[in-house]
Enzyme design. Structure first.
Site, PDB file in Angstrom:
ATOM      1  N   GLN A 140       0.850  -1.187   0.000  1.00  0.00           N
ATOM      2  CA  GLN A 140       0.000   0.000   0.000  1.00  0.00           C
ATOM      3  C   GLN A 140       0.885   1.237   0.000  1.00  0.00           C
ATOM      4  OE1 GLN A 140      -3.609  -0.038   2.596  1.00  0.00           O
ATOM      5  NE2 GLN A 140      -2.612   1.696   3.572  1.00  0.00           N
ATOM      6  N   SER A 143       1.053   6.586   2.587  1.00  0.00           N
ATOM      7  CA  SER A 143       1.691   7.581   3.449  1.00  0.00           C
ATOM      8  C   SER A 143       2.919   8.206   2.808  1.00  0.00           C
ATOM      9  CB  SER A 143       2.092   6.941   4.787  1.00  0.00           C
ATOM     10  OG  SER A 143       0.956   6.514   5.495  1.00  0.00           O
ATOM     11  N   SER A 176       4.777  -1.506   4.274  1.00  0.00           N
ATOM     12  CA  SER A 176       5.067  -2.865   4.726  1.00  0.00           C
ATOM     13  C   SER A 176       5.206  -3.808   3.541  1.00  0.00           C
ATOM     14  CB  SER A 176       3.937  -3.372   5.636  1.00  0.00           C
ATOM     15  OG  SER A 176       3.776  -2.546   6.757  1.00  0.00           O
ATOM     16  N   GLU A 259      -8.692  -1.330   6.356  1.00  0.00           N
ATOM     17  CA  GLU A 259      -7.477  -1.478   7.146  1.00  0.00           C
ATOM     18  C   GLU A 259      -7.786  -1.377   8.636  1.00  0.00           C
ATOM     19  OE1 GLU A 259      -2.927   0.284   7.463  1.00  0.00           O
ATOM     20  OE2 GLU A 259      -4.396   1.356   6.277  1.00  0.00           O
TER      21      GLU A 259
END
Length: 413
Positions: A140, A143, A176, A259
């Protein structure tokens, strides 16, 4: 098409799980406690082996028809209700499920769901099914260093070149599993001249595309499961755009709701649990101490309340529907429970937790203590969750906003 009665379906689920998994075994002592790490801290070769174990189970689950239970059938799911999903999670908790990595969870529960809900027929065929089955893995790319809690302020840019390709430049952080992923679900700004939420578009970016660079971030607990990702002139075909141009914020908020649900619910183990703390107290001979018993009781009640809230949210969600702000409740409770679990374990051990003396089940708790603060950030910070609960659940007046102008006119842009 009629759906099976959840209670009758439970027997079918239990029988299938027994064919692919071993029964769960509760730790009998602190020395037998399971992995206490909140985030994996494994060497690359061990991480790859764990990924393959997880993928084998996810593929078996998909092939048996138990993956994406509440996703509509025409979107690649089973088309069942939230009650069926709750039944499956409850039955699954009685077995030794391979410890899911962040990348597996992101692939199956976030990216696959986003592509299934917003993707084209071609994307459903080529990517959604492969993500649900973990034939392909996805991270993902949301951020950014300057857009963490305020995700809508992201500065990664995508411009459409001649021929329809998109050229992407920017930087992402806290990703991640990026080093193992085949694709990344990326948000980029495609129109800076509208309000910040309206000018964002979502893309599937091949992680091996020229211009993509992954750099690991070393965690204080020793591992490097998070990464920075740099994108320099990365070219992505328009067929990998998810949703309409400018629909990225809707894709993002839907994915983040999944999430928060994934972070706060289910039976996927993250860090130490009440059972582990109880085993520790027994091994140290502390269970007769009235203060210790009070702390254990408080922890047990909070764990039970979280489980009940998870069940309530699941059962009141529309089958196949998108998670609402109520998912923030379960996520907030999960991060609080992780923190309190580590605190009680540390109080029980005292100085034993500060050095590895070889005594089983003691120093291992440092993996939990060092990882738990990070869970307050995963899926949106605790402060953001409280804002969502206040504004969207309790209907309190929203905070004053000063960023209603087009993104290009905001300070710093």
């Amino acid at each position: 098409m009629s759906q099976p009665d959840p209670d009758a379906w439970r027997t079918q689920v239990r029988q299938w799980l027994a064919t692919v998994l071993e029964p769960a075994r509760e730790p009998e002592s602190a020395g037998e406690a399971a992995d206490l790490a909140v985030f994996h801290n494994l060497p690359e070769d061990e991480e790859r082996l764990l990924l393959e174990r997880c993928r084998a189970y996810q593929r078996a689950r998909f092939d048996a028809g138990y993956q994406a239970l509440t996703l509509p059938a025409d979107r690649g799911g089973a088309g069942l209700t939230a009650a069926h999903a709750a039944v499956f999670a409850e039955e699954e908790s009685a077995f030794e499920v391979p410890p899911s990595t962040e990348l597996i969870s992101v692939t199956v529960r976030l990216v696959a769901m986003a592509v299934s809900l917003f993707g084209t027929a071609e994307q459903l065929h080529d990517h959604a099914r492969a993500f649900l089955r973990t034939d392909l893995l996805a991270c993902q790319l949301f951020s950014e260093p300057g857009a963490g809690s305020d995700l809508a302020a992201l500065r990664t840019r995508a411009r459409q070149a001649d021929g329809g390709e998109w050229v992407i430049d920017g930087q992402k952080v806290w990703t991640s599993g990026a080093q193992f992923a085949d694709y990344g679900l990326l948000l980029a700004r495609t129109d800076p001249d509208v309000v910040k939420q309206a000018g964002i578009t979502a893309f599937l970016v091949p992680m091996d595309a020229p211009g993509v660079e992954v750099r690991p971030i070393r965690q204080m607990s020793g591992g490097a499961s998070f990464n920075e990702v740099f994108l320099s002139g990365v070219r992505v075909p328009d067929r990998l755009r998810i949703g309409r141009p400018g629909q990225g914020w809707e894709v993002a908020t839907t994915t983040l709701a999944f999430e928060r649900t994934a972070s706060g619910s289910g039976n996927r183990r993250k860090g130490g649990t009440f059972s582990d703390v109880l085993a520790l107290a027994r091994s140290l001979g502390r269970t007769s101490d009235p203060l210790v018993r009070q702390r254990l009781a408080d922890l047990y009640v909070r764990a039970a309340l979280r489980a009940a809230t998870v069940d309530r949210v699941a059962r009141t969600s529309a089958a196949g529907g998108r998670p609402g702000p109520e998912a923030s409740l379960t996520k907030l409770m999960a991060s609080d429970l992780l923190t309190r679990t580590g605190q009680v374990a540390a109080e029980l051990m005292g100085a034993r937790i500060s050095a590895d003396t070889g005594e089983p089940g003691t120093f291992a708790w440092t993996q939990h203590l060092l990882g738990a603060p990070g869970y307050r950030l995963a899926g949106g910070t605790d402060q953001i969750q409280r804002n969502l609960i206040g504004e969207r659940v309790l209907k309190l007046p929203p905070e004053p906003r000063t960023d209603r102008a087009p993104f290009s006119r905001l300070p710093g842009n």
